[in-house]
Each structure stands twice: as structure tokens, then as C-alpha cells.
Scaffold this motif. Structure first.
Motif, short mmCIF file in Angstrom:
data_model
loop_
_atom_site.label_atom_id
_atom_site.label_comp_id
_atom_site.label_asym_id
_atom_site.label_seq_id
_atom_site.Cartn_x
_atom_site.Cartn_y
_atom_site.Cartn_z
N MET A 98 5.94 26.50 60.51
CA MET A 98 4.61 26.66 61.54
C MET A 98 4.82 28.69 60.83
N THR A 99 3.26 28.76 61.41
CA THR A 99 3.32 30.40 61.04
C THR A 99 1.82 30.26 61.59
N THR A 100 1.72 31.53 62.22
CA THR A 100 0.96 32.68 62.73
C THR A 100 -0.12 32.92 62.11
N TYR A 101 -1.24 32.76 62.04
CA TYR A 101 -1.91 33.93 61.51
C TYR A 101 -3.13 34.10 62.66
N GLU A 102 -3.13 35.72 62.09
CA GLU A 102 -4.63 36.76 63.33
C GLU A 102 -5.74 36.39 62.99
#
Length: 135
Positions: free
Chosen positions: A1-5
Motif C-alpha cells: 500500500m502506498t499513501t498519496y496526498e
């Protein structure tokens, strides 16, 4: 999982969204076309816990979806950008607008939904489902 703003156009609201895959699901449904003023919206379906509002607040507009259940559209009260929608028929999942996330210009299309409503002139660019995504 990657967190994007993500952020809205005016900057009053900001959020993060965790995505399992960097990609867009194009939605060609009539509601998305009317709400966005475009032929399709760019999205991903994520658990509601993977979306976090980090600045500001969102207003809500509600309509009945194809299922007959409510769809809640959350938007910036100033510029009206829509970070996500909650289709209640989908339980605790949100439809996050991936085009509002930093880095999304690099995302590729991974699927299309409501292909039955796609404009004739628009080419198919990914695996297409005639209505919503499979369960």
C-alpha cells in the motif's frame, strides 16, 4: 500500500488515500459525467479507513444510484472539487477521485466501469465492465 496526498483546487481541503495499486478506474456513468462535466471520472475503490481528511471540511450532496441506494458525494465547500463518493451499496468503501492525488499523472488506466455509457468516440483503454465493478 502506498499513501498519496490529495488537495482540492483552492487548497482549503487536503487528504491522504492509501492505494494498493497506482492506477485509474475510469467511470462512464451518467452521474459522474454530470457531476464532473467530463466524459469520465478517474477513481479507485478503497476501504473507508484508507481515506483521511487532513485539512478543512467537506460538504455532502446525496442522490440515489442505479441500485436505488444513496450515494454521498463529498466536496470542498469553496471550489467544489470531489475527493470521494460513498456508494452506500458498497458498504464501508469509498470511491476516491484519483485524479486529485499528487503523482496521478503517472497512473495508467486499469479498468473502466459503465462501459455501456461510454461515448462512441472514446476508445476503450482498459478492461471494461458494462456496469459497475465485479463484487
Amino acid at each position: 500500500m502506498t499513501t498519496y496526498e490529495g488537495r482540492c483546487h483552492c487548497g482549503q481541503t487536503e487528504w491522504t488515500a492509501q492505494l494498493g495499486q497506482a492506477g485509474h478506474v475510469l467511470c462512464h456513468c451518467d452521474a459522474c459525467k454530470i457531476l464532473s462535466g467530463s466524459e469520465a471520472t478517474l477513481n479507485q475503490i478503497v476501504p473507508s479507513s484508507d481515506f483521511k481528511l487532513t485539512k478543512g471540511h467537506l460538504n455532502k450532496y446525496t442522490y440515489k444510484g442505479d441500485s436505488g441506494n444513496e450515494v454521498h458525494c463529498y466536496y470542498c465547500p469553496n471550489c467544489t472539487a470531489h475527493p470521494y463518493h460513498h456508494q452506500t451499496v458498497m458498504g464501508e468503501k469509498y470511491v476516491v477521485r484519483t485524479s486529485l492525488l499528487k503523482g496521478s499523472k503517472e497512473f495508467k488506466p486499469v479498468a473502466e466501469v459503465y462501459g455501456k455509457d461510454r461515448a462512441e468516440w472514446m476508445p476503450e483503454v482498459a478492461t471494461t465492465f458494462e456496469q459497475g465493478p465485479p463484487e
